[in-house]
Motif scaffolding. Structure first.
Motif, PDB file in Angstrom:
ATOM      1  N   GLN A   8       6.265   5.407  -8.023  1.00 12.99           N
ATOM      2  CA  GLN A   8       5.078   4.625  -7.689  1.00 12.99           C
ATOM      3  C   GLN A   8       4.325   4.234  -8.962  1.00 12.99           C
ATOM      4  O   GLN A   8       4.092   5.075  -9.826  1.00 12.99           O
ATOM      5  N   ASN A  54       1.071   1.751 -10.767  1.00 14.38           N
ATOM      6  CA  ASN A  54      -0.053   0.843 -10.569  1.00 14.38           C
ATOM      7  C   ASN A  54       0.116  -0.351 -11.511  1.00 14.38           C
ATOM      8  O   ASN A  54       1.095  -0.425 -12.266  1.00 14.38           O
ATOM      9  N   PRO A 113       0.824  -1.208   0.000  1.00 12.95           N
ATOM     10  CA  PRO A 113       0.000   0.000   0.000  1.00 12.95           C
ATOM     11  C   PRO A 113       0.865   1.270   0.000  1.00 12.95           C
ATOM     12  O   PRO A 113       2.080   1.202   0.202  1.00 12.95           O
ATOM     13  N   ASP A 114       0.211   2.416  -0.219  1.00  9.30           N
ATOM     14  CA  ASP A 114       0.877   3.724  -0.201  1.00  9.30           C
ATOM     15  C   ASP A 114       1.850   3.905   0.953  1.00  9.30           C
ATOM     16  O   ASP A 114       2.953   4.401   0.785  1.00  9.30           O
ATOM     17  N   THR A 150       1.706  -0.141  -6.248  1.00  9.38           N
ATOM     18  CA  THR A 150       0.511  -0.006  -5.416  1.00  9.38           C
ATOM     19  C   THR A 150      -0.713  -0.048  -6.311  1.00  9.38           C
ATOM     20  O   THR A 150      -0.748   0.641  -7.325  1.00  9.38           O
TER      21      THR A 150
END
Ligand code: FAD
Ligand code: AMP
Lengths: 260, 317
Positions: free
Chosen positions: A208, A210, A69-70, A91
């Protein structure tokens, strides 16, 4: 050399852990860098330092790769402050409750896209305690598996040898780049981040991504939890103070419980 | 009736107690085939030791690649066999080698995996104790062939003698599984005592022994127990690392665990708190391990243990 280290944020070992809908509740517990991964970071830094360093203009880079997670950025900052160069954090809401198979699929894609020579992991994450992700990454990428290493010797020309220590015994194993290594906690003593390291880490990049950016689709977990029930906590039993007959009291307890 | 594979587990050239435990759990699901992975020419002798538990047949795969390439070659051969024979499930011992073989097999056969099961039911539901034994979980594989690793000493084994049919098959091992080469291998020398993960009783010593394990060993021998150690004791070189109990050592779950001079750090508890009965001997009444002890003696292990050893000896004679 391009070295990647897989690091995971896990609930603090001392924290009380709960399952919510068959999945570990990661939101409401204190989280830390998986302590076994600190040994992996330390080993990566030592390998880099022994062969031309990983500072600006050095011959090597040490990149952290993490799925979580973040808030996993907190654990990643700690590893960055030890001296790693940068980090990639994957994430995605679709990854909540991911199993080791999907975790290894995501990590493998990021690793193969990064063109690393070595990937270093811990032997186990302290939450799931599976000890399977490094072997899965190796199988997925078709890279050499050098796991449970208590000693790693790298020849930057392209080969690695390790001493593997398990309950079965001690093996000497070697392979050519690229390799997946996992390290046991006997291998080194992880450094404490220095003040300078902590300040420098604030400026380091955590990229970061996805799932779409990584380029893998979310797979549902291939095992399902039917139910999870707390077991009655172990209660303290009888406690006696030895005033000359503590050993005898112990024997009487064993006899009473039919253990002798 | 469906067929279930177990990966036969060996130590010192003999099938372990764990092999019978795997067979016992697997027999609830279907007819059990014990797969024996052996170096060239070594299969028949190993297979002959697979003679306990409800095992219908033994399948030998021989190749020196198992010796040279270890985990990866073993997993590759097993995965190819699974693809060919489609067993209902595959049960493997939960130790470093077994878990890594299971991990690779799960990837190669696109199957779900469950590790560290303490039991497996007829419908292939696995029971696990997670978070240091504080939670019981039942789970099931929902894709592919269930690959389940089972913790030694958890399943109540049927040790009755069996004389399974013995067959051989070809070991198919691809080049991707031959990338890390084992140049030397030193199996652990076994002492006279029971194996830690298989023992019914484990007596462990920690920093409180101050390097002198004699009292711990004498007490263990009187009980026919295995000897364990805390990390403080193995790090100091007082006892071999292979005897370390805990998060980064072995997980044990015996009938009786006796901790002597061990404070009870979370990492130590992680490897022993599912033991049926726990006894603690420690000088410090505040030692956290007392919180989970069924019986605790606040005292010096150097006087408590010898007295207890003598007491048990006296009861026997
Ligand atoms: C990543 C990581 C992994 C780890 N993995 C493990 C692991 O797998 N296993 C493990 O055990 N630890 C592990 N540890 C270490 C763990 O945190 C503890 O440091 C360790 O368990 C302490 O060992 P101990 O209880 O023997 O020593 P201590 O904590 O020093 O306790 C010694 C105890 O002995 C008592 N004592 C002293 N003298 C006597 C006497 N004469 N008679 C009776 N009692 C006496 C004292 O009162 C004290 O309670 C790990 C740590 C980390 C960071
Ligand atoms: N989500 C994750 N992100 C990054 N690395 C991971 C993750 N999960 C596991 N790993 C790596 O794989 C090792 C073994 O984990 P496990 O198989 O879960 O016990 C860890 O020590 C990490 O190095």
């Amino acid at each position: 050399m391009k070295i990647a280290v897989c690091v995971k944020q896990v609930p603090d070992s001392w924290a009380e852990k709960k399952m919510v809908n068959g999945v570990l509740d990661r939101e409401n517990v204190d989280a830390v860098l998986n302590d076994l991964d600190e040994y992996a970071v330390e080993e990566a830094l030592r390998i880099a330092e022994a062969h031309g360093g990983n500072e600006e203009g050095g011959a090597n880079t040490v990149t952290l790769i993490s799925m979580g997670p973040d808030r996993a950025t907190e654990a990643i900052r700690k590893a960055l402050s030890m001296g790693a160069n940068d980090a990639i954090l994957i994430t995605d809401a679709a990854l909540a409750g991911a199993d080791a198979l999907s975790t290894s699929a995501v990590l493998s894609k990021v690793i193969s896209d990064g063109g690393y020579d070595l990937v270093i992991c811990g032997t186990e994450s302290t939450d799931a305690r599976m000890s399977v992700v490094p072997a899965m990454i190796s199988a997925r990428l078709g890279w050499a598996q050098l796991t449970f290493a208590s000693k790693v010797t790298v020849d930057p020309a392209g080969s690695v040898s390790i001493t593997r220590v398990t309950e079965a015994g001690v093996d000497e194993i070697s392979a050519a780049f690229p390799c997946v290594i996992s390290v046991v906690e006997k291998i080194n003593e992880p450094r404490y981040p220095s003040f300078k390291g902590i300040m420098a880490a604030k400026k380091k990049t955590i990229e970061q991504k996805n799932l779409a950016a990584v380029g893998v689709s979310a797979a549902s977990a291939w095992s399902q939890v039917n139910d999870a029930t707390p077991r009655p906590a172990r209660a303290a039993g009888v406690k006696v103070t030895d005033e000359g007959s503590g050993g005898t009291a112990l024997v009487n307890f064993l006899a009473e419980k039919k253990l002798i | 009736m469906s067929n279930v594979f177990i990966l036969a587990d060996f130590s010192g050239g003999k099938a372990t107690k764990t092999t019978a435990e795997l067979a016992t759990a697997a027999a609830r699901i279907g007819a059990v085939t014990a797969v024996v992975l052996a170096g060239a020419g070594k299969g028949v002798a190993l297979a002959a030791t697979v003679n306990q538990g409800p095992i219908a047949s033994v399948l030998i795969l021989e190749s020196d690649d198992f010796v040279q390439y270890g985990v990866a070659a073993s997993a590759d051969a097993l995965a190819n066999l699974i693809k060919e024979k489609s067993p209902a499930a595959v049960l493997i011992a939960s130790h470093a080698f077994g878990k890594e073989v299971a991990a690779r097999v799960a990837v190669l056969t696109e199957s779900g995996i469950i590790t560290d099961a303490v039991d497996v039911a007829a419908d292939v539901t696995a029971t696990q104790l997670v978070f240091g034994g504080s939670t019981t979980v039942h789970s099931k594989v929902s894709h592919g062939t269930p690959i389940i690793t089972v913790r030694p000493n958890s399943v109540e084994a049927d040790f009755s003698a069996s004389s399974p049919a013995i067959e051989s098959a070809t070991a198919n091992i691809g080049d991707a599984a031959k990338k890390s080469k084992i140049s030397s291998s030193q199996p652990l020398v076994k002492g006279g005592r029971p194996e830690l993960t298989e023992a019914n009783i484990v007596v462990s010593g920690g920093r409180g022994t101050n390097g002198d394990f004699a009292a711990v060993e004498k007490f263990a021998d009187e009980l026919g127990a295995a000897v364990g150690a805390s990390r403080a004791a193995t790090d100091a070189g007082w006892y071999p690392h292979s005897h370390q109990v805990g998060q980064t050592g072995k997980s044990v779950s015996p009938q009786l665990y006796v901790a002597c001079g061990i404070s009870g750090a979370i990492q130590h508890r992680a490897g022993m708190q599912t033991s049926k009965t726990i006894i603690v001997v420690n000088k410090d009444p505040e030692a956290p391990l007392f919180d989970i002890a069924d019986f605790g003696v606040i005292g010096d292990l150097f006087s408590v243990l010898p007295q207890a050893t003598q007491g048990i000896h006296a009861k026997k004679s």
